[in-house]
Design an enzyme around this catalytic site. Sequence first.
Site, PDB file in Angstrom:
ATOM      1  N   TYR A  22       1.059  -1.318   0.229  1.00  0.00           N
ATOM      2  CA  TYR A  22       0.323   0.443   0.054  1.00  0.00           C
ATOM      3  C   TYR A  22       1.057   1.407  -0.172  1.00  0.00           C
ATOM      4  CZ  TYR A  22      -2.963   3.823   1.604  1.00  0.00           C
ATOM      5  OH  TYR A  22      -3.680   5.035   1.372  1.00  0.00           O
ATOM      6  N   GLU A  77      -2.657   7.718  -4.419  1.00  0.00           N
ATOM      7  CA  GLU A  77      -3.476   6.618  -3.569  1.00  0.00           C
ATOM      8  C   GLU A  77      -2.564   5.042  -4.627  1.00  0.00           C
ATOM      9  OE1 GLU A  77      -5.700   4.973  -0.452  1.00  0.00           O
ATOM     10  OE2 GLU A  77      -6.377   4.301  -2.164  1.00  0.00           O
TER      11      GLU A  77
END
Lengths: 294, 402
Positions: free
Chosen positions: B126, B214
């Site tokens: 992530y 992201e």
Amino acid sequence: MSIFCDNSTQIIVQGITGKEGSFWTKHMVEMGAKVVAGVTPGKEGQEVAGVPVYHSVYRAVREHTADAAILFVPPRFTMDAVYEALDSGLERIVTIADGIPLHEQLKIRSAARASGAQVVGGNTSGVISPGRSMLGIFPYWIERVYKPGSLGVMTRSGSLTNEVTSMAVREGFGVSTLIGVGGDPVPGSRFAEFLPAFQADPETEAVLIIGELGGTMEEEVAQAMQAGIYTKPLVAFVGGQTAPEGKKMGHAGAIVTGGTGSVADKLAALETAGARVADRPSKVGALLKEALGR
Amino acid sequence: MRLFEYQAKEIFSDAGISVPRSELVRATSTSATVTEAASETGRVIPVDAEALAAEVGTAAGGLLEQCSRVVIKSQLLMGGRGKAGLIKPATSTDEAESLAREFASGPHKVRTMLVEQAVDIDRELYLSISANPESAELVILASVEGGVEIEQLAVERPDAISRIAVDINRGLQQYQARALAYELGLQQGAVKQFAGILNRLFLVFMDNDAELAEINPLFLTVSGELLAGDGKLMIDDNSLFRQPAFERTREYFDSDAEFEAAIEGIPYLQFSGDISLMCAGAGLTTTVFDLVHYEGGTIANYLEFGGPNYRNAGRAMELCLKNNSKVILIVTFGTIARADVMAEGVVAAINELKPDRPIVTCIRGTNEEQATETLKTAGLEPLFDTEEAVRRAVEIAGGDDL
């Protein structure tokens, strides 16, 4: 007394010759605020409501003692105007415009923190100490909202401030200083940062917070209460309890994502810290009376 | 403004961040008149599921010559597409076609799909960049336990998330990118790659005036390569004036009304209940939204006509009338948005639009005496208490059911 501004605060208006700037300068002067100078590049020598205009903040502070500025400047030029005020040593700056780019909101707050100044806004109605001074665009003539008194008010919203404050005034309260921190995601100043001043102000008996879903400003207030930084009574109303998760409802700063910033969490944190929370504006007056033992 | 996955990946790829090979398939209309009308109004054209499925099949066929599996990814702005069954793998052209047909004719009427090569994954990481309003810094979050929602990971495994703060004026420093990679426990070869991707993502964030950039998941493949498996990029609305590449079209919105309102700068959200809110100010409108629910009512739409729109009551009412609401509830307490101007606007809108449903008015603020007169003259009953107005609207909405 009051916090942030009073009769002695000497104010510079940046963008004074514009439509909004000149309109609200007249009102600030009329309600008693001490506006010492205005700034609009290229307009030095003019006057607005009897206030002399200069090309730059630098030239204005060379001629006048000043400690605060209010900005009527378009959002894309706001950062530049804030830097200009900071670089001239002004320590309290209110910026009204809605629409400051996010990255510039960050740079403004970052610069304010680095120089120890307080920037209030953007996207705000400003600051008012009713009957004394105003760096803002408040309808101070509406007596059922802007009545002088002993209540410190902090808010993220303009229209809701009128609604909630009128409910407190209806129960006999008035306002010492009202600070609109603004509806932007990264406001220049945050609720908790004014609590020490309200704590120290002998005229402020209690603080009323008008919050909104999203962000962590209400939680920071709860932390300051837990830490004993603020010990006077505090009543809070927080809008957006039934807002659906993930929708941008209300101000840009108000969005709930994945369990942070929900109104339920904010109310729980505030209650645990000893605040009284109202689930609707009409209950604010009764809670204040209860908190102050009246 | 949130971008679609395929747009984020195009921007990532242009910046030098590796992404899996893919092909984008978008619905087109064979009817020239529909296309023309659509381009004029910005409206969405109906989807031809068969034509779309055929194109997805062709795209999948091409990619399957070089790999054994593709993934058909619905291009929607909602989160949790995987869980909702809107991203599915296929190993043949036929399977890809039937998935495309399913997505296009399903409840979401998916009209844009990304056909992507599946890669052999060792781990899912992530990585994100966003703003921390309190510290006024940028915050970079990273984890080797990616692939799940970061909010969920923050609750369940907070220690699995590493973070660094970046001064927005100074920018990301090389030592910070390296330090984060070492914190994640990456192997030597991956450290350099990860730092490179973070540098590029930081440039994407700054150059595009992003509020969020992201990559989740960031694939670490079996062969040791880092690839962006997904892309989420949110552009700051206040910066769109200097980001001309991003144009808000109908496909970014759930309904025609939301799209039209957004283009005109009127905050609007679509719901399916009984009461149309036409209020002034974000905080007050949100509070009225709450009060309606407390009183047992339901919302048809959320609409603000304060601020720069306070002279535009006509357009606001027109948008409210597009709903099947039973009543329009107008609550204002304005300063610059003067009460008298708003009341005049409301009366003019009623005269012009002749609404087929009752209107409850609670208009207060600057020059409210004049506003009250204006409303009375027009035969409306001016109310002054927000909660009373809300109760009145809920009563009217409930009464129709009896």
